[in-house]
Design a protein around this motif. Sequence first.
Motif, PDB file in Angstrom:
ATOM      1  N   PRO A 271      -4.523   4.809   0.825  1.00 15.43           N
ATOM      2  CA  PRO A 271      -3.468   3.797   0.359  1.00 15.43           C
ATOM      3  C   PRO A 271      -4.149   2.995  -0.542  1.00 15.43           C
ATOM      4  CG  PRO A 271      -3.546   3.814   2.995  1.00 15.43           C
ATOM      5  CD  PRO A 271      -4.508   4.785   2.618  1.00 15.43           C
ATOM      6  N   VAL A 272      -3.241   2.825  -1.683  1.00 11.63           N
ATOM      7  CA  VAL A 272      -3.548   1.908  -2.814  1.00 11.63           C
ATOM      8  C   VAL A 272      -2.165   0.841  -3.151  1.00 11.63           C
ATOM      9  CG1 VAL A 272      -4.472   2.058  -5.111  1.00 11.63           C
ATOM     10  CG2 VAL A 272      -5.002   3.929  -3.470  1.00 11.63           C
ATOM     11  N   ARG A 273      -2.933  -0.203  -3.568  1.00 10.77           N
ATOM     12  CA  ARG A 273      -2.073  -1.110  -4.089  1.00 10.77           C
ATOM     13  C   ARG A 273      -2.772  -1.646  -5.269  1.00 10.77           C
ATOM     14  NH1 ARG A 273      -1.849  -6.634  -2.944  1.00 10.77           N
ATOM     15  NH2 ARG A 273      -3.425  -7.583  -1.439  1.00 10.77           N
ATOM     16  N   PHE A 274      -1.831  -2.367  -6.154  1.00 14.04           N
ATOM     17  CA  PHE A 274      -2.363  -3.121  -7.297  1.00 14.04           C
ATOM     18  C   PHE A 274      -1.807  -4.324  -7.466  1.00 14.04           C
ATOM     19  CE2 PHE A 274      -1.951  -2.752 -12.157  1.00 14.04           C
ATOM     20  CZ  PHE A 274      -3.365  -3.146 -12.313  1.00 14.04           C
ATOM     21  N   ASN A 275      -2.816  -5.345  -8.009  1.00 15.29           N
ATOM     22  CA  ASN A 275      -2.225  -6.637  -8.061  1.00 15.29           C
ATOM     23  C   ASN A 275      -2.038  -7.119  -9.666  1.00 15.29           C
ATOM     24  OD1 ASN A 275      -4.775  -7.192  -8.893  1.00 15.29           O
ATOM     25  ND2 ASN A 275      -5.397  -8.549  -7.131  1.00 15.29           N
ATOM     26  N   GLY A 276      -2.378  -6.092 -10.579  1.00 12.51           N
ATOM     27  CA  GLY A 276      -2.311  -6.296 -11.930  1.00 12.51           C
ATOM     28  C   GLY A 276      -3.607  -6.545 -12.519  1.00 12.51           C
ATOM     29  N   ASN A 277      -4.512  -6.737 -11.741  1.00 13.17           N
ATOM     30  CA  ASN A 277      -6.203  -6.895 -12.230  1.00 13.17           C
ATOM     31  C   ASN A 277      -7.000  -6.022 -11.524  1.00 13.17           C
ATOM     32  OD1 ASN A 277      -5.532  -9.360 -13.841  1.00 13.17           O
ATOM     33  ND2 ASN A 277      -5.289 -10.167 -12.223  1.00 13.17           N
TER      34      ASN A 277
ATOM     35  N   ILE B 287      -6.553  -2.036  -5.123  1.00 16.74           N
ATOM     36  CA  ILE B 287      -7.172  -2.394  -3.602  1.00 16.74           C
ATOM     37  C   ILE B 287      -6.859  -1.132  -2.896  1.00 16.74           C
ATOM     38  CG2 ILE B 287      -6.984  -3.788  -1.785  1.00 16.74           C
ATOM     39  CD1 ILE B 287      -5.616  -5.998  -3.584  1.00 16.74           C
ATOM     40  N   PHE B 288      -8.086  -0.636  -2.500  1.00 16.92           N
ATOM     41  CA  PHE B 288      -8.013   0.647  -1.698  1.00 16.92           C
ATOM     42  C   PHE B 288      -8.243   0.235  -0.159  1.00 16.92           C
ATOM     43  CE2 PHE B 288     -10.557   4.184   0.425  1.00 16.92           C
ATOM     44  CZ  PHE B 288      -9.393   5.209   0.174  1.00 16.92           C
ATOM     45  N   ASN B 289      -7.424   0.964   0.653  1.00 18.43           N
ATOM     46  CA  ASN B 289      -7.458   0.606   2.015  1.00 18.43           C
ATOM     47  C   ASN B 289      -7.966   1.735   2.842  1.00 18.43           C
ATOM     48  OD1 ASN B 289      -7.212  -0.294   4.635  1.00 18.43           O
ATOM     49  ND2 ASN B 289      -4.892   0.265   4.859  1.00 18.43           N
ATOM     50  N   ASP B 290      -9.068   1.844   3.111  1.00 16.94           N
ATOM     51  CA  ASP B 290      -9.985   2.679   4.019  1.00 16.94           C
ATOM     52  C   ASP B 290      -9.476   2.554   5.358  1.00 16.94           C
ATOM     53  OD1 ASP B 290     -11.470   4.494   5.593  1.00 16.94           O
ATOM     54  OD2 ASP B 290     -13.304   4.048   4.093  1.00 16.94           O
TER      55      ASP B 290
ATOM     56  N   LYS C 226     -10.970  -1.237   6.500  1.00 14.28           N
ATOM     57  CA  LYS C 226     -11.755  -2.084   5.588  1.00 14.28           C
ATOM     58  C   LYS C 226     -11.047  -1.833   4.123  1.00 14.28           C
ATOM     59  CE  LYS C 226     -15.676  -2.006   3.567  1.00 14.28           C
ATOM     60  NZ  LYS C 226     -16.829  -1.822   3.402  1.00 14.28           N
ATOM     61  N   THR C 227     -10.745  -2.711   3.473  1.00 13.10           N
ATOM     62  CA  THR C 227     -10.007  -2.660   2.206  1.00 13.10           C
ATOM     63  C   THR C 227     -11.468  -2.902   0.948  1.00 13.10           C
ATOM     64  OG1 THR C 227      -9.640  -5.066   1.849  1.00 13.10           O
ATOM     65  CG2 THR C 227      -7.869  -3.546   2.761  1.00 13.10           C
ATOM     66  N   THR C 228     -11.147  -2.286  -0.318  1.00 10.49           N
ATOM     67  CA  THR C 228     -12.353  -2.358  -1.023  1.00 10.49           C
ATOM     68  C   THR C 228     -11.308  -2.540  -2.593  1.00 10.49           C
ATOM     69  OG1 THR C 228     -13.807  -0.792  -0.100  1.00 10.49           O
ATOM     70  CG2 THR C 228     -14.048  -1.271  -2.516  1.00 10.49           C
ATOM     71  N   ARG C 229     -11.816  -3.473  -3.188  1.00 16.24           N
ATOM     72  CA  ARG C 229     -11.188  -3.841  -4.464  1.00 16.24           C
ATOM     73  C   ARG C 229     -12.145  -3.384  -5.725  1.00 16.24           C
ATOM     74  NH1 ARG C 229      -7.934  -8.773  -3.380  1.00 16.24           N
ATOM     75  NH2 ARG C 229      -8.476  -9.681  -5.531  1.00 16.24           N
ATOM     76  N   TYR C 230     -11.350  -2.649  -6.634  1.00 18.02           N
ATOM     77  CA  TYR C 230     -11.973  -2.032  -7.593  1.00 18.02           C
ATOM     78  C   TYR C 230     -11.428  -2.602  -8.948  1.00 18.02           C
ATOM     79  CZ  TYR C 230     -13.703   1.592  -4.645  1.00 18.02           C
ATOM     80  OH  TYR C 230     -14.230   2.210  -3.470  1.00 18.02           O
TER      81      TYR C 230
ATOM     82  N   PHE D  31       0.977  -1.212   0.171  1.00 21.17           N
ATOM     83  CA  PHE D  31       0.131  -0.014   0.163  1.00 21.17           C
ATOM     84  C   PHE D  31       0.974   1.232   0.019  1.00 21.17           C
ATOM     85  CE2 PHE D  31      -3.162  -2.834   1.653  1.00 21.17           C
ATOM     86  CZ  PHE D  31      -4.285  -2.483   0.822  1.00 21.17           C
ATOM     87  N   VAL D  32       0.428   2.100  -0.938  1.00 18.06           N
ATOM     88  CA  VAL D  32       1.216   3.568  -1.084  1.00 18.06           C
ATOM     89  C   VAL D  32       0.318   4.518  -1.091  1.00 18.06           C
ATOM     90  CG1 VAL D  32       3.215   2.538  -2.261  1.00 18.06           C
ATOM     91  CG2 VAL D  32       1.288   3.367  -3.834  1.00 18.06           C
ATOM     92  N   ASN D  33       0.615   5.679  -0.940  1.00 18.13           N
ATOM     93  CA  ASN D  33      -0.247   6.803  -0.848  1.00 18.13           C
ATOM     94  C   ASN D  33      -0.909   7.137  -2.084  1.00 18.13           C
ATOM     95  OD1 ASN D  33       0.104   7.673   1.709  1.00 18.13           O
ATOM     96  ND2 ASN D  33       1.754   8.807   1.781  1.00 18.13           N
ATOM     97  N   GLY D  34      -2.393   7.519  -2.239  1.00 20.51           N
ATOM     98  CA  GLY D  34      -2.658   7.665  -3.596  1.00 20.51           C
ATOM     99  C   GLY D  34      -4.175   7.958  -3.514  1.00 20.51           C
ATOM    100  N   TYR D  35      -4.968   7.504  -4.537  1.00 21.62           N
ATOM    101  CA  TYR D  35      -6.322   7.632  -4.576  1.00 21.62           C
ATOM    102  C   TYR D  35      -6.950   6.940  -5.551  1.00 21.62           C
ATOM    103  CZ  TYR D  35      -5.667  11.434  -8.107  1.00 21.62           C
ATOM    104  OH  TYR D  35      -5.476  11.843  -9.404  1.00 21.62           O
TER     105      TYR D  35
END
Length: 250
Positions: free
Chosen positions: A76-82, A85-88, A93-97, A60-64
Amino acid sequence: MTRYKVFLVLIHACIIAGSSVAQSKEKGDDVYGIPASPKKITENGKISLLDDNAFLIDDFVNGYVLLPSNIKRIGPVRFNGNVAIFNDTIADKTTRYSAKEIRGFVAMADTFSVYTDTTIVPPTPHMASFGDKLFIDKKFIKQLIYGERVCLYKTGEVQNTARLLTPMSLEAHAVFIGARLINGPVVKNTFYLKRRGEIQYTLIPKNRKDFKKIMAKYFRDNDAIVQAINGEKLAYEDIEEIINRYNKKS
């Protein structure tokens, strides 16, 4: 030499070795901690974007994330290639977009937009009567150069593998421009051009013949670039230089 002195010498050697490994890892790994593969260094000393294998964001890194309503969810946001994933952190809780649910996202200095991937698959011999199949899907695409006229983007197709890619097996997988040389996902990069204000993305072909044909047409309003492409003075590996030259033209 006494056992005590031998012991001290061994400890000193281990400290030096450990320091060397740490320095090597710090210099060799990219910002996401992905082990670095050999990268092309251009004449001006910069690493070519075509050889930059960073696409996944493991931590997770800073972003939006940018919602369809243009509202930003900052955090915080991270990305698994598909999926992004946003961390509230407030709601814990985390939300996958997926690319179908948001307009894009930003993670530190990296910007990801959404593009529509269209694939036409010809029928197999025993299904010929059904004709071609059209697959339309939305995917994330990473912005590499945001130019005044033309921009450079790349997509990463994540392919899971359970084995370590050795230098020999990497040769066999030469189709991969960037790859994670560890057990786990391998990312196949594909690069695109897009003019400011346009919707469609243009694939940059690696094949020399196709590159000359398509890129000469794409940059047809710049005679110097077209001549350099047709004369093979500018090729696939020089796409950054081509874009920079084109964007400088008034």
